[in-house]
Design an enzyme around this catalytic site. Structure first.
Site, mmCIF file in Angstrom:
data_model
loop_
_atom_site.group_PDB
_atom_site.id
_atom_site.type_symbol
_atom_site.label_atom_id
_atom_site.label_comp_id
_atom_site.label_asym_id
_atom_site.label_seq_id
_atom_site.Cartn_x
_atom_site.Cartn_y
_atom_site.Cartn_z
ATOM 1 N N SER A 64 -7.933 4.082 -3.490
ATOM 2 C CA SER A 64 -6.726 4.891 -3.288
ATOM 3 C C SER A 64 -7.053 6.324 -3.676
ATOM 4 C CB SER A 64 -5.607 4.361 -4.194
ATOM 5 O OG SER A 64 -4.528 5.279 -4.255
ATOM 6 N N TYR A 85 -1.615 2.668 -12.950
ATOM 7 C CA TYR A 85 -2.202 2.417 -11.623
ATOM 8 C C TYR A 85 -3.421 3.308 -11.392
ATOM 9 C CZ TYR A 85 -2.506 2.016 -6.510
ATOM 10 O OH TYR A 85 -2.949 1.807 -5.220
HETATM 11 P P1 NDP Z 1 1.257 -4.923 -0.181
HETATM 12 O O1 NDP Z 1 2.098 -5.112 -1.392
HETATM 13 O O2 NDP Z 1 1.916 -4.906 1.139
HETATM 14 O O3 NDP Z 1 0.075 -5.991 -0.167
HETATM 15 C C1 NDP Z 1 -0.590 -6.362 -1.346
HETATM 16 C C2 NDP Z 1 -1.395 -7.613 -1.069
HETATM 17 O O4 NDP Z 1 -2.124 -7.950 -2.273
HETATM 18 C C3 NDP Z 1 -0.512 -8.804 -0.732
HETATM 19 O O5 NDP Z 1 -1.104 -9.516 0.327
HETATM 20 C C4 NDP Z 1 -0.532 -9.644 -2.002
HETATM 21 O O6 NDP Z 1 -0.441 -11.022 -1.669
HETATM 22 C C5 NDP Z 1 -1.923 -9.331 -2.528
HETATM 23 N N1 NDP Z 1 -2.065 -9.630 -3.950
HETATM 24 C C6 NDP Z 1 -1.425 -9.056 -4.984
HETATM 25 N N2 NDP Z 1 -1.785 -9.650 -6.127
HETATM 26 C C7 NDP Z 1 -2.675 -10.625 -5.785
HETATM 27 C C8 NDP Z 1 -3.389 -11.616 -6.519
HETATM 28 N N3 NDP Z 1 -3.261 -11.731 -7.857
HETATM 29 N N4 NDP Z 1 -4.204 -12.456 -5.851
HETATM 30 C C9 NDP Z 1 -4.330 -12.359 -4.507
HETATM 31 N N5 NDP Z 1 -3.677 -11.463 -3.753
HETATM 32 C C10 NDP Z 1 -2.850 -10.613 -4.405
HETATM 33 O O7 NDP Z 1 0.495 -3.533 -0.440
HETATM 34 P P2 NDP Z 1 -0.661 -2.754 0.391
HETATM 35 O O8 NDP Z 1 -1.028 -3.473 1.606
HETATM 36 O O9 NDP Z 1 -0.213 -1.370 0.484
HETATM 37 O O10 NDP Z 1 -1.839 -2.822 -0.687
HETATM 38 C C11 NDP Z 1 -3.150 -3.252 -0.377
HETATM 39 C C12 NDP Z 1 -4.145 -2.438 -1.193
HETATM 40 O O11 NDP Z 1 -4.056 -1.066 -0.783
HETATM 41 C C13 NDP Z 1 -3.925 -2.437 -2.703
HETATM 42 O O12 NDP Z 1 -5.165 -2.548 -3.348
HETATM 43 C C14 NDP Z 1 -3.306 -1.068 -2.968
HETATM 44 O O13 NDP Z 1 -3.563 -0.626 -4.280
HETATM 45 C C15 NDP Z 1 -4.021 -0.240 -1.927
HETATM 46 N N6 NDP Z 1 -3.376 1.010 -1.574
HETATM 47 C C16 NDP Z 1 -2.092 1.039 -1.086
HETATM 48 C C17 NDP Z 1 -1.508 2.249 -0.757
HETATM 49 C C18 NDP Z 1 -0.114 2.357 -0.275
HETATM 50 O O14 NDP Z 1 0.468 3.468 -0.322
HETATM 51 N N7 NDP Z 1 0.502 1.292 0.223
HETATM 52 C C19 NDP Z 1 -2.255 3.509 -0.877
HETATM 53 C C20 NDP Z 1 -3.570 3.367 -1.404
HETATM 54 C C21 NDP Z 1 -4.108 2.161 -1.717
HETATM 55 P P3 NDP Z 1 0.349 -12.164 -2.483
HETATM 56 O O15 NDP Z 1 1.486 -11.488 -3.200
HETATM 57 O O16 NDP Z 1 0.787 -13.113 -1.410
HETATM 58 O O17 NDP Z 1 -0.662 -12.755 -3.407
HETATM 59 C C1 8X3 Z 2 -1.089 4.399 -3.416
HETATM 60 C C2 8X3 Z 2 -1.026 5.888 -3.277
HETATM 61 O O1 8X3 Z 2 -0.162 8.022 -4.358
HETATM 62 O O2 8X3 Z 2 1.250 6.039 -4.501
HETATM 63 O O3 8X3 Z 2 -2.331 4.012 -3.885
HETATM 64 O O4 8X3 Z 2 -0.723 6.208 -5.850
HETATM 65 S S1 8X3 Z 2 -0.135 6.550 -4.583
#
Ligand code: NDP
Ligand code: 8X3
Length: 257
Positions: A142, A155
């Protein structure tokens, strides 16, 4: 049309957002995709249409990881395919509290998913990826991995930690047939903020109010692109932000309503 798979890709966090969107893009790029997450029914909804596999996985639970990997390796053997790609995507944020009121449970969960989860998935799969002759680890970091913002310390500390693991792997794997990539998105509208604010959808929507965020598909395209470069090309990192976001703390918003 989905091509006949030549390689296996494992995608963690495939039940939602970026991970779910990645399944179809990797299938189109020639992978049999094994999606892991805790909500298996939601993974099946994206893996079934492209002939992939949905398996239960909690990246914070060593026993769950062990079972997930045993099942993935059995599948690989049955299909006579090797595991070539691991996308460490499972993760996210909890809360937006300042350090003075930080909650231990939220910080511990963020560290266990984003940092330890990346290590606990990568460590046992490294031998498989090396043996494949053309392995690849793609970590979903991120901009929080190199920026900070008020209320974001739990985070951002976790994403800084995950980024350190990614960069270390890149050094340690030099000379091995394994590529290491970090994709670092800015604001992507997924379930990320709903999870962060513990189901408060109104607060979650406010994060994207008046601006145009990235979509999960935008990041999935980057992942599939990095994974489908020729084996000698290592995309070290891709930083992707919405046009409306210049920094974690600097977002252009238009009047709403
Ligand atoms: P979502 O919340 O839509 O998806 C998160 C996913 O992670 C879900 O499929 C969830 O599945 C899974 N997850 C969470 N905890 C666990 C666990 N303990 N074991 C297995 N799976 C787990 O968020 P995003 O798609 O946005 O996030 C995906 C990645 O992208 C993350 O690493 C996030 O930090 C990163 N990210 C997101 C950004 C954003 O703005 N959205 C920006 C930058 C980075 P389930 O709950 O079914 O286990
Ligand atoms: C998610 C982007 O700016 O919300 O990783 O931390 S921010």
């Amino acid at each position: 049309m989905i091509p006949t798979p030549r390689k296996i890709a494992i995608v963690t966090g495939a039940s939602s957002g970026i991970g779910a969107a990645t399944v179809g893009h990797l299938a189109a790029a020639g992978f049999h995709v094994v999606g892991g997450a805790r909500r298996v029914d939601r993974i099946s909804a994206v893996t079934d249409p492209v002939g992939g596999t949905a398996l239960a996985l909690d990246v914070t639970d060593p026993a769950s990881i062990e079972t997930f990997l045993a099942n993935s390796r059995q599948l690989a053997e049955e299909r006579q395919l090797a595991i070539h790609l691991l996308v460490n995507n499972a993760g996210g944020a909890l809360g937006l509290d300042r350090v003075e009121s930080a909650r231990d449970d939220q910080w511990e969960t963020m560290y266990r998913t984003n940092v330890l989860g990346t290590m606990r998935m990568s460590r046992p799969l490294l031998p498989d990826l090396i043996a494949s002759g053309d392995g690849h680890i793609i970590n979903i970091g991120s901009i929080a991995g190199f920026e900070t913002y008020p209320g974001g310390a739990g985070y951002t500390a976790a994403k800084h930690g995950q980024r350190a693991v990614t960069r270390t792997l890149r050094l340690e794997l030099l000379g091995q047939p394994v590529r290491v990539t970090e994709i670092a998105p800015g604001l992507v509208e997924t379930e990320f903020s709903v999870v962060r604010f513990e189901g408060d959808t109104e607060r979650a929507q406010g994060v994207y109010a008046g601006m145009e965020p990235l979509l999960a598909e935008d990041i999935a395209e980057c992942i599939a692109w990095a994974a489908s470069r020729p084996a000698h090309v290592n995309i070290d990192e891709i930083v992707v932000r919405p046009r409306d976001q210049a920094a974690a703390t600097l977002v252009h918003r238009r009047p709403v309503g």
